[in-house]
Structures are given as C-alpha cells and as structure tokens.
Design a protein around this motif. Structure first.
Motif, mmCIF file in Angstrom:
data_model
loop_
_atom_site.group_PDB
_atom_site.id
_atom_site.type_symbol
_atom_site.label_atom_id
_atom_site.label_comp_id
_atom_site.label_asym_id
_atom_site.label_seq_id
_atom_site.Cartn_x
_atom_site.Cartn_y
_atom_site.Cartn_z
ATOM 1 N N LYS A 1 0.737 -1.177 -0.158
ATOM 2 C CA LYS A 1 -0.188 -0.018 -0.109
ATOM 3 C C LYS A 1 0.830 1.400 0.074
ATOM 4 C CE LYS A 1 -2.867 -2.877 2.628
ATOM 5 N NZ LYS A 1 -2.495 -3.618 3.686
ATOM 6 N N LYS A 2 1.666 1.421 1.193
ATOM 7 C CA LYS A 2 2.521 2.776 1.191
ATOM 8 C C LYS A 2 3.847 2.449 0.463
ATOM 9 C CE LYS A 2 1.184 3.361 5.623
ATOM 10 N NZ LYS A 2 1.736 3.465 7.148
ATOM 11 N N GLU A 3 4.394 3.581 -0.005
ATOM 12 C CA GLU A 3 5.557 3.606 -0.348
ATOM 13 C C GLU A 3 6.742 3.430 0.765
ATOM 14 O OE1 GLU A 3 8.970 5.708 -3.388
ATOM 15 O OE2 GLU A 3 6.789 6.148 -3.381
ATOM 16 N N LEU A 4 7.643 2.649 0.666
ATOM 17 C CA LEU A 4 8.664 2.266 1.863
ATOM 18 C C LEU A 4 9.712 3.459 1.659
ATOM 19 C CD1 LEU A 4 9.436 0.293 4.171
ATOM 20 C CD2 LEU A 4 11.099 -0.876 2.438
ATOM 21 N N PRO A 5 10.144 4.231 2.787
ATOM 22 C CA PRO A 5 11.019 5.313 2.949
ATOM 23 C C PRO A 5 12.445 4.345 2.942
ATOM 24 C CG PRO A 5 9.959 5.326 5.042
ATOM 25 C CD PRO A 5 9.175 4.216 4.099
ATOM 26 N N ILE A 6 12.722 3.959 1.742
ATOM 27 C CA ILE A 6 13.969 3.158 1.899
ATOM 28 C C ILE A 6 15.371 3.884 2.759
ATOM 29 C CG2 ILE A 6 15.821 1.737 0.417
ATOM 30 C CD1 ILE A 6 13.426 1.427 -1.461
ATOM 31 N N HIS B 1 8.310 -3.513 5.000
ATOM 32 C CA HIS B 1 6.858 -3.250 4.765
ATOM 33 C C HIS B 1 5.798 -3.407 5.735
ATOM 34 C CE1 HIS B 1 9.112 -3.734 0.989
ATOM 35 N NE2 HIS B 1 8.476 -2.974 0.572
ATOM 36 N N ARG B 2 6.060 -4.877 6.455
ATOM 37 C CA ARG B 2 4.933 -5.088 7.519
ATOM 38 C C ARG B 2 5.188 -4.455 8.373
ATOM 39 N NH1 ARG B 2 6.490 -10.054 4.704
ATOM 40 N NH2 ARG B 2 8.163 -10.415 6.236
ATOM 41 N N ALA B 3 6.479 -3.977 8.961
ATOM 42 C CA ALA B 3 6.534 -3.262 10.120
ATOM 43 C C ALA B 3 6.145 -1.921 9.889
ATOM 44 C CB ALA B 3 7.934 -2.943 10.270
ATOM 45 N N MET B 4 6.164 -1.290 8.861
ATOM 46 C CA MET B 4 5.551 0.142 8.317
ATOM 47 C C MET B 4 3.992 0.060 8.380
ATOM 48 S SD MET B 4 5.994 2.072 4.935
ATOM 49 C CE MET B 4 5.342 1.005 3.933
ATOM 50 N N GLU B 5 3.492 -0.947 7.771
ATOM 51 C CA GLU B 5 1.998 -1.239 7.905
ATOM 52 C C GLU B 5 1.619 -1.566 9.304
ATOM 53 O OE1 GLU B 5 1.098 -3.456 4.448
ATOM 54 O OE2 GLU B 5 1.977 -1.945 3.195
ATOM 55 N N MET B 6 2.293 -2.413 10.036
ATOM 56 C CA MET B 6 1.607 -2.634 11.610
ATOM 57 C C MET B 6 2.313 -2.024 12.573
ATOM 58 S SD MET B 6 1.692 -6.430 13.111
ATOM 59 C CE MET B 6 0.541 -7.173 11.946
ATOM 60 N N LYS B 7 1.707 -1.131 13.082
ATOM 61 C CA LYS B 7 2.021 -0.386 14.606
ATOM 62 C C LYS B 7 2.435 -1.343 15.469
ATOM 63 C CE LYS B 7 1.356 3.909 16.592
ATOM 64 N NZ LYS B 7 1.270 3.533 18.035
ATOM 65 N N ALA B 8 3.491 -1.409 16.049
ATOM 66 C CA ALA B 8 3.716 -2.194 17.248
ATOM 67 C C ALA B 8 2.580 -1.800 18.389
ATOM 68 C CB ALA B 8 5.100 -1.983 17.860
ATOM 69 N N CYS B 9 2.341 -3.004 19.096
ATOM 70 C CA CYS B 9 0.957 -2.751 19.970
ATOM 71 C C CYS B 9 1.883 -1.970 21.248
ATOM 72 C CB CYS B 9 0.650 -4.046 20.566
ATOM 73 S SG CYS B 9 -0.425 -3.838 21.937
ATOM 74 N N PRO B 10 1.220 -0.892 21.542
ATOM 75 C CA PRO B 10 1.809 -0.083 22.560
ATOM 76 C C PRO B 10 1.715 -0.807 24.027
ATOM 77 C CG PRO B 10 -0.095 1.203 21.926
ATOM 78 C CD PRO B 10 0.207 0.084 21.061
ATOM 79 N N ILE B 11 0.819 -1.332 24.145
ATOM 80 C CA ILE B 11 0.633 -2.142 25.746
ATOM 81 C C ILE B 11 1.506 -3.200 25.652
ATOM 82 C CG2 ILE B 11 -1.089 -2.968 27.064
ATOM 83 C CD1 ILE B 11 -3.320 -1.605 25.413
ATOM 84 N N GLY B 12 1.701 -3.884 24.573
ATOM 85 C CA GLY B 12 2.733 -4.890 24.634
ATOM 86 C C GLY B 12 4.167 -4.692 24.549
ATOM 87 N N GLY C 1 23.961 -8.724 18.734
ATOM 88 C CA GLY C 1 22.494 -8.846 18.478
ATOM 89 C C GLY C 1 22.223 -8.482 17.167
ATOM 90 N N CYS C 2 20.698 -8.486 17.323
ATOM 91 C CA CYS C 2 19.900 -8.664 15.932
ATOM 92 C C CYS C 2 20.003 -7.326 15.220
ATOM 93 C CB CYS C 2 18.404 -9.078 16.397
ATOM 94 S SG CYS C 2 18.513 -10.079 17.896
ATOM 95 N N THR C 3 19.233 -7.414 13.925
ATOM 96 C CA THR C 3 18.778 -5.995 13.489
ATOM 97 C C THR C 3 17.261 -6.011 13.644
ATOM 98 O OG1 THR C 3 18.702 -7.178 11.286
ATOM 99 C CG2 THR C 3 20.455 -5.638 11.934
ATOM 100 N N ASN C 4 16.448 -4.872 13.263
ATOM 101 C CA ASN C 4 15.042 -5.302 13.627
ATOM 102 C C ASN C 4 14.347 -4.189 12.738
ATOM 103 O OD1 ASN C 4 12.599 -4.309 14.869
ATOM 104 N ND2 ASN C 4 13.384 -4.837 16.734
ATOM 105 N N PRO C 5 13.426 -4.290 12.100
ATOM 106 C CA PRO C 5 12.806 -3.332 11.161
ATOM 107 C C PRO C 5 12.199 -2.301 11.799
ATOM 108 C CG PRO C 5 11.512 -5.264 11.302
ATOM 109 C CD PRO C 5 12.379 -5.467 11.918
ATOM 110 N N ARG C 6 12.009 -2.033 12.893
ATOM 111 C CA ARG C 6 11.706 -0.898 14.013
ATOM 112 C C ARG C 6 12.578 0.107 13.964
ATOM 113 N NH1 ARG C 6 6.402 -1.549 13.683
ATOM 114 N NH2 ARG C 6 5.676 -3.629 13.937
ATOM 115 N N VAL C 7 13.964 -0.369 13.647
ATOM 116 C CA VAL C 7 15.072 0.923 13.490
ATOM 117 C C VAL C 7 15.735 0.772 12.190
ATOM 118 C CG1 VAL C 7 15.314 1.000 16.137
ATOM 119 C CG2 VAL C 7 16.763 -0.428 14.743
ATOM 120 N N ARG C 8 16.476 1.660 11.967
ATOM 121 C CA ARG C 8 17.221 1.867 10.531
ATOM 122 C C ARG C 8 18.252 0.826 10.674
ATOM 123 N NH1 ARG C 8 20.324 7.181 9.031
ATOM 124 N NH2 ARG C 8 20.512 6.839 6.567
ATOM 125 N N GLN C 9 18.175 -0.187 9.858
ATOM 126 C CA GLN C 9 19.018 -1.292 10.004
ATOM 127 C C GLN C 9 20.626 -0.879 9.668
ATOM 128 O OE1 GLN C 9 19.015 -3.726 6.180
ATOM 129 N NE2 GLN C 9 20.003 -5.633 7.312
#
Ligand code: XCC
Length: 662
Positions: free
Chosen positions: A13-18, A44-55, A458-466
């Motif tokens: 749907k949205k364009e990914l700000p690469i 793309h999925r991380a952009m479209e799905m906001k992380a659950c704030p309560i979780g 540790g890992c990389t994570n799509p919630r931060v700039r790889q």
C-alpha cells in the motif's frame, strides 16, 4: 507467473522510505527491486503494522482466561489484573518467560551439539570428528577433569558426562561455574542464583510465571538471573565449546561479507539459522567432486556457498565462508533472484521466507524436525547421515540453476575483513606465542591506552534503521579508545561498514590505535554467533583472573549493548550479562514501564546488589555516552582513571628525553 506465486505477492500500500529503514546499500537496492517486483518484506509489514503499545510496555497479561488484562502504561498502578496482579508482577512474569524462551533456545542448540559430540566419540556419527584435541583437553581441565596422560576418548567421555549436567542436574551447580571468578560466584551463591541445571531452571521459571504462583517481582527476577546464567555459563557455552572441539577453534581469517559475494555464474546456496552441523555437512557436499561435476554439467562455473545470520557468522569465523548479510537482509537477498537454494534450521527464520522464495523460484528447505514451515520443502537432517540432506539440497540448487525463472540482480557490494577472534586467539595475539596471556590487555587498560572493552552484539530490527545504530555506536566507542568485541548480526553490520580490517584503527582514539597498530589487529573483533557471546564471558573471567582490574566481573571497565535487538534470546543474553556483572544497554524498546518498581530493580537495584544493571537508549551517541560513563565509573573505582589522563609516551617525549640526556 504461476498461481501460487501470485498468491505470495501482496498489494503493497504505502511507499517504503528506503533510506530511513536501512543503511545497508545492498538491502536498499533490493528493496527498490521489491517495489518493481511487487513483493513485500518485513520492512513493509513493520511500516504497515504499528507495534502494540501495551505489549511494548509489557502492561498486558494473557496468562489465564480471566483476562487478557490490560493495565495503563500512563498510570501503571491505577489498576491490577482480574486476579489482582500488579504491573510489577505482570511485567516481571512476561520478562521471565522471555528469559526462559531465550535460554531454552540456546540450551536446546547446545544439547544438540552435545548429542553430536556423544555420537562422534562413540563412533555412531562417522561424518564428524574431534578436530581440536587441545581445546578438548583445555575445556576438560577447566572443569576439573583429569587430562594428564589420558587418551582423547577417555577425556571426551568424561567431558560428555560432566557437560550433560548442564541440562539434567537437579541439585548443585552447573559445571562451567568453575570458570566464574571467585567473587562473582560468591555473590551468586549469596543471592541464591547459581544455576543447578538448565532444564530445572526453565521448568521452574515456567511454573513460577503461571497464574497465582510467584507474585513478588524481586523473587521473580532472581529466577530470571538463575535461568539466564544457565544459558550464558551453560547451554550457550556448551554450544560454543563443543563446536570448537568438533569443528575447530576459530583463528583470524580474511573473508567477505555482503550480497556482492553471490556469483551469477555459479550455483548459489545459502545456509541460514544457528546450528553448525548442517553447515559443516553442506561444506562437505559443495566440495564433493561428483556434485561439482553435476554443477558443471548444468553450465555453472562452480558452487558458491554463503551463510546468513548466526550459522553464517559461525562459519565465517571458523572457516572464512562468505556471509551474505544479517537478519534484515534475508528477505532482500532472495529478491536478487540469484539464490538457487536456501537451507534453514532453527531460530530467526522468518515465515515469510517460504512464500517469498516461491516468487523467485528459490528452492527453500527446512531441515530440522523442530522447525518446519508451511509451504516449505522439508528435507530432514540427521546427524548420523548428514550428507543425505545436504547432497539433496545441493542437487536441488543445481536443478534451479539450470532454469532460473527470475532475473538475477546482484548488488556489487562486498567488504573484506578479518574474522574469527576466539578468546584463545585474543590470548595468543596480545601475549605472543611464548607468553600468551591477557596481561598485555589488562596492562593496556590499566595504563589507559585502552579505556575499556565493550561487547556490541545482537539482531537487526525493522523498527529501527538497519545497521545504523550498530555502526554509529561502535564508531563512537572505538573513537573513545574502547576495544569492541562482536557477535551475531551486529558483527555483520560492522563488517559491511569495513570496521573489521586492521586499517580501521585510524578511526580509533590515539591509545587504542597505538595498540591495534602494534599488534596488527582491527579495533573491532568478531567472535562469531550469538552462542559465542560465551567467549565474551570467558574473556571477562580471564581479565579478572589476570589481575589488576578488580576481583569480580562487576569490577571490570566493560559494558555491553544490543542496539537493534528483536529476539527473546537477546533478553536472555542481556540478563546473563547483567547477572554476571556487566552494564548492558538495549535499544529499540524495552519491555518495562520506567516508573515501576520492576524497572527500577533491573536498571538500578541489581547493581546495588553487586551485579550489573540494564540501560536503555535509542540514539547510538546516547548509548555510547552511557557505556563510556559506566566504564569511566569503573576505572575511577579501580583507581586507574589518572592513568588514562596521563599523556602517553610519544615521539615528542622521546626527542625531549634525548635532548635532555645529550
Ligand atoms: Fe541475528 Fe542469531 Fe539476533 Fe537472530 S537472534 S537476529 S543476532 S541471528 Ni541471536
């Protein structure tokens, strides 16, 4: 494109700000291709799905059917769960289960290694042998097994029985506690957190986190430490040590990292996962003259084997096998169309790889009975006949090479670096073969050339700039004379950035640069996969034993970080470093609410008890500041801060001295 391939595609749907989601050039190029091809990735999925704030704040509880209960992050003590569980109970219980799962992952991996070891020494697994007898003897001696005048088989059998206790023992202390500095171990005994056996600790943590059991967050955190220590000084350490014994202890090796290691004219095979058994066997398969002949007959110039994630990091260190990229580059590497087969085993295998590989005609194989993926071909790997699986994977890759359905685009980025710094090699490298020891490292820390040591892992994570946080943090640390050791996906980020080369010493502060140039080492040392974090624990224990830097790990001027973490294994690793006495900073997010008692215990209270503590920062410079401040605080306590401020003896000093004595 066939119907199932169409199904694997989703409407993006949205364009990914690469440029905002990655600093990895190859990944960025493949994300642009993803847009052309109409496929999606975790970015793309991380952009479209906001992380659950309560979780994210760990303010929800779904441990029973009276809930799930949600507490308020803004006002965490305003209400409780239906059973009356407070925010501290809920968050500590959730945290405990993350520790349990992470510990279970590493210890189950270690147990597989131990089973292979047993099969090898009893002659049931002919495809593997004991490659490093010296390491076998060293490990055995380190836990009190008699080695003098005894044969390999005898020592190995005793070692097997002793290490099995890491898992099965119900009372006492796990074997590798014999490697823990005395004062650190005394502290654990005082707090009641010495692990008995991994199975017992994991079982107990699962019991205690059931509804209506342990509802005192301080008591729960004790069991978190006890369980996590059964990982770091237990399952993970067994995995590392047995892998070294069976497949060889790493020594520095020059190897390439990044997608530019794919070769269009060759059959490209990627192994992704964590257990080295699969990789070791596939190395044998791709070097089999018969299979090489089959590849040639298919028109290929050869077979090109690459690793990804941790099993990749492990064979990169051990054998110099090229590495295609870290966790967030696994989907992008499939988008090259150049991967003929990908074989996976356990941990960090995203389910999305199965449908995405179909889009590009890549043969995608699961191999471990613990980890099947719907839609993937399962070719089971058996340790006693490993080539059955790996030869088949190679043959399927050759088949795919013959009729590659997708256009091949290979990003032309490749970074050569030095990898494979086991703690044994650090010993040798700094001390030389005649006086191998940690004395030079400790001396250089005491005289201030090296301010301290940091583990960045540790890992990389799509919630931060790889890769961004990893690379900027490490640059900042070495600039401040902090020697950096690395494992896992973080190591790959820095390798791509070119910091695993000796000439990266120019980016270090004057003191660290001088040491690196004298020894010929890079300022950033890659130690291997996530279970190889145990090498960092052993190095810390050696630094204490060598002397001059305090009596326990908590006294050392060291710190740790997992700046882009995502997995439960990372939480287990963080907790065992904290319980071992190390200040450990995480980025991205942290599963606590700052104002709660549980948070304060993790971030302040544990240090007051004589252990390490947790820290949190998203910004790499803030993270570096926290780590440098902590290292300075430890130097201050050791009385070696003045040494750091003293100007080092340089050419000007020498000329002055010569002029004075003339
Ligand atoms: Fe990488 Fe180990 Fe993290 Fe997985 S967890 S993303 S470091 S591959 Ni170790």
């Amino acid at each position: 494109m066939v119907e199932e391939k169409k199904e694997a595609k989703k409407e993006v749907k949205k364009e990914l700000p690469i440029s905002e989601v990655t600093t990895c050039k190859s990944t960025a190029q493949m994300l642009r291709k993803a847009a052309e091809d109409g496929v999606e990735t975790a970015f793309h999925r991380a952009m479209e799905m906001k992380a659950c704030p309560i979780g994210a704040d760990s303010a929800c509880c779904k441990h029973c059917a009276m809930g799930p209960c949600r507490l308020s992050s803004k006002n965490p003590y305003e209400k409780t769960g239906v059973c009356g569980a407070t925010i501290d109970t809920i968050a500590s219980r959730n945290f405990a289960r993350m520790v349990a799962c992470g510990t279970a992952s590493h210890t189950d991996h270690g147990m597989t290694m131990l089973e292979v070891f047993r099969g090898v020494i009893r002659g049931e697994i002919p495809d593997y042998q004991i490659k490093d007898e010296q390491k076998l003897r060293d490990v055995a001696a380190s836990i009190g097994i008699e080695v003098e005048g005894r044969g390999v088989k005898e020592v190995a059998e005793d070692l097997y029985h002793e290490l099995e206790k890491t898992y099965t023992q119900v009372e006492g202390e796990i074997p590798f506690t014999k490697r823990v500095p005395k004062k650190t171990l005394e502290k654990w005994r005082e707090l009641g957190i010495v692990p008995r056996g991994a199975m017992r600790e994991i079982m107990e943590i699962m019991h205690r986190s059931h509804m209506g059991v342990d509802q005192d967050y301080e008591n729960m955190v004790k069991q978190c430490s006890r369980t996590a220590l059964a990982d770091g000084w237990g399952g993970a350490m067994v995995a590392t040590e047995i892998s070294d014994i069976l497949f060889g202890t790493p020594t520095p090796v020059v190897a390439g990292v990044d997608m530019g290691n794919l070769e269009e004219g060759k059959v490209n095979i990627i192994v992704h996962g964590h257990e080295p058994n699969l990789f070791e066997s596939i190395i044998a398969s791709v070097n089999d003259p018969k299979l090489l002949e089959e590849a040639k007959a298919a028109g290929a110039a050869g077979i090109n084997l690459l690793g990804m994630c941790c099993s990749g990091a492990e064979v990169l260190s051990r054998h110099g096998v090229p590495h295609a990229g870290n966790f967030m580059s696994v989907e992008p590497v499939l988008i090259t169309g150049a991967v003929d087969a990908m074989a996976v085993d356990v941990q960090c295998i995203q389910q999305a790889l199965a449908p995405l590989s179909k889009c590009y005609g890549t043969r995608f194989f699961t191999t471990n009975p613990r980890a099947k993926i719907e839609g993937a071909d399962h070719v089971e790997f058996h340790e006693n006949r490993p080539r059955e699986c790996t030869d088949k994977v190679v043959r399927m890759a050759i088949e795919r090479f013959k009729s590659r359905p997708a256009k091949v685009v290979i990003p032309q980025n490749k970074s050569l670096g030095v990898h494979g710094f086991s703690h044994e090699y650090v010993n040798y490298m700094l001390g030389g073969s005649f006086r191998s020891s940690y004395v030079p490292l400790n001396d250089n820390i005491i005289n201030g050339r090296i301010r301290g040591v940091a583990g960045v892992v540790g890992c990389t994570n799509p919630r931060v700039r790889q890769d961004y946080v990893h690379v900027e943090l490490v640059k900042e640390l070495i600039k401040n004379d902090i020697l950096v050791v690395q494992t896992g996906c973080s190591q790959i980020a820095l390798a791509k950035a070119g910091l695993m080369k000796p000439d990266a010493a120019v980016l270090a502060g004057d003191g660290l640069r001088e040491v690196c140039e004298t020894v010929g080492m890079p300022p950033v040392l890659g130690l291997g996969s996530c279970v190889d974090n145990s090498r960092i624990l052993i190095a810390c224990a050696e630094m204490v034993r060598t002397g001059g830097l305090g009596e326990s790990i908590a006294d050392l001027p060291v710190a740790g970080a997992a700046p882009e973490w995502m997995s439960e294994k990372a939480i287990a690793i963080g907790q065992y470093f904290v319980a071992s006495g190390v200040f450990t900073v995480f980025g991205v997010t942290f599963p606590t609410i700052t104002e709660t008692k549980f948070h304060k215990l993790l971030f302040e209270g544990l240090e007051k008890q004589g252990l390490g503590k947790w820290g949190f920062a998203v910004d790499p410079y803030e993270m570096a500041r926290l780590m440098i401040d902590h290292i300075n605080k430890k130097r201050e306590a050791l009385g070696i801060m003045a040494a750091r401020e003293r100007k080092l003896f340089d050419m000007a000093d020498r000329q002055k001295l010569e002029a004075e004595s003339a």
